[in-house]
Design a protein around this motif. Structure first.
Motif, PDB file in Angstrom:
ATOM      1  N   ALA A  62      39.260  37.021  51.210  1.00 43.71           N
ATOM      2  CA  ALA A  62      38.490  36.469  50.098  1.00 43.71           C
ATOM      3  C   ALA A  62      37.188  35.835  50.591  1.00 43.71           C
ATOM      4  CB  ALA A  62      39.327  35.441  49.333  1.00 43.71           C
ATOM      5  N   LEU A 152      31.216  35.069  44.001  1.00 40.94           N
ATOM      6  CA  LEU A 152      32.365  34.471  43.323  1.00 40.94           C
ATOM      7  C   LEU A 152      33.284  35.540  42.728  1.00 40.94           C
ATOM      8  CD1 LEU A 152      30.713  31.425  41.514  1.00 40.94           C
ATOM      9  CD2 LEU A 152      32.170  31.397  43.551  1.00 40.94           C
ATOM     10  N   THR A 153      32.685  36.553  42.117  1.00 38.08           N
ATOM     11  CA  THR A 153      33.485  37.620  41.528  1.00 38.08           C
ATOM     12  C   THR A 153      34.304  38.333  42.579  1.00 38.08           C
ATOM     13  OG1 THR A 153      31.836  37.958  39.792  1.00 38.08           O
ATOM     14  CG2 THR A 153      33.398  39.751  40.172  1.00 38.08           C
ATOM     15  N   ALA A 155      35.270  37.216  45.586  1.00 37.41           N
ATOM     16  CA  ALA A 155      36.291  36.344  46.163  1.00 37.41           C
ATOM     17  C   ALA A 155      37.483  36.185  45.229  1.00 37.41           C
ATOM     18  CB  ALA A 155      35.689  34.978  46.481  1.00 37.41           C
ATOM     19  N   VAL A 156      37.209  35.935  43.953  1.00 44.61           N
ATOM     20  CA  VAL A 156      38.294  35.712  42.985  1.00 44.61           C
ATOM     21  C   VAL A 156      39.112  36.983  42.787  1.00 44.61           C
ATOM     22  CG1 VAL A 156      38.802  35.209  40.576  1.00 44.61           C
ATOM     23  CG2 VAL A 156      37.139  33.818  41.816  1.00 44.61           C
ATOM     24  N   THR A 157      38.442  38.113  42.622  1.00 45.64           N
ATOM     25  CA  THR A 157      39.171  39.358  42.382  1.00 45.64           C
ATOM     26  C   THR A 157      39.913  39.825  43.631  1.00 45.64           C
ATOM     27  OG1 THR A 157      37.129  40.604  42.802  1.00 45.64           O
ATOM     28  CG2 THR A 157      37.693  40.142  40.514  1.00 45.64           C
ATOM     29  N   ALA A 159      41.254  37.785  45.881  1.00 48.04           N
ATOM     30  CA  ALA A 159      42.437  36.935  45.946  1.00 48.04           C
ATOM     31  C   ALA A 159      43.482  37.358  44.917  1.00 48.04           C
ATOM     32  CB  ALA A 159      42.040  35.475  45.728  1.00 48.04           C
ATOM     33  N   ALA A 160      43.028  37.724  43.719  1.00 43.63           N
ATOM     34  CA  ALA A 160      43.956  38.168  42.677  1.00 43.63           C
ATOM     35  C   ALA A 160      44.652  39.458  43.088  1.00 43.63           C
ATOM     36  CB  ALA A 160      43.213  38.377  41.364  1.00 43.63           C
TER      37      ALA A 160
END
Length: 233
Positions: A62, A152-153, A155-157, A159-160
């Protein structure tokens, strides 16, 4: 006299900034973490070792995705800003030449010369830099670089996506981690490919097959490597 009603359209290209980063992040999260889990499990490691490796891969991946996207898109943003700064200077020093240059762009697109000059005159009177940025440089609000959004997009996706194989690896029986994580990850990759294609207006089946193929290849290779190192140890 009736007024003309404005027809507003929502085009798929408006999604390209966040869609690319989201699909890339989620795909990488699933593929890299699932491959890591399968590879470590194939080396006959304990469940705890498998989960630690997966969790470390989630955090590292991430952060790597965020940093990579930010640096990459920032470079694009810096280039755009440099081009806009140079264009601003040219508009200040050579306004007439820039107006003729803009008119010639419209002529090349099929507009009559006199009309093209009138269009260029009116557009530059309203916002000269925006007109040249869009039609000369190809820079628009829709496609402009947004480093923070991309970082941000991603990293978040990521991790998801990575959380899925990690969760499955934690609840699956130790002896069945490899087949269960592999099957679940490939299924999610196919679904994600289809969703991304649908959102972007592309062919669903081809996108699903493409992402599933590369995911299966990554899982097979890391499982093979883990098996070889496990036997060596």
């Amino acid at each position: 006299m009736s007024r003309l009603r404005v027809h507003r359209e929502s085009h798929l290209v408006q999604r390209i900034g966040w869609l690319r980063a989201a699909v890339l992040g989620a795909n990488d999260g699933i593929v890299s973490t699932a491959s890591l889990i399968v590879g470590v499990a194939a080396a006959e490691a304990s469940r705890n070792d498998v989960l630690v490796a997966g969790a470390a891969g989630l955090v590292a991946g991430a952060m790597s995705m965020a940093a990579g996207e930010y640096v990459s898109v920032s470079s694009q943003s810096d280039t755009e800003k440099a081009d806009l700064a140079r264009e601003r200077e040219e508009l200040s020093d050579y306004a007439e030449l820039e107006r003729e240059e803009l008119a010639q762009i419209y002529v090349e697109r099929g507009v009559d010369l006199e009309l093209a000059r009138e269009v260029a005159l009116q557009l530059m009177a309203k916002d000269a830099l925006t007109a040249h940025a869009r039609d000369e440089l190809g820079i628009s609000a829709i496609a402009s670089a947004r480093p923070v959004q991309a970082a941000l997009t991603s990293a978040v996706t990521f991790a998801a996506g990575a959380a899925l194989p990690l969760l499955i690896g934690g609840i699956a029986p130790r002896d069945a981690i490899i087949p269960i994580v592999s099957a679940a990850s490939l299924g999610c990759l196919a679904l994600l490919g289809a969703i991304g294609a649908k959102a972007g207006g592309a062919g669903v089946l081809r996108a699903a097959i493409r992402v599933t193929f590369w995911g299966a290849l990554a899982l097979a290779l890391t499982a093979g490597v883990g098996k070889i190192f496990g036997m060596a140890v």
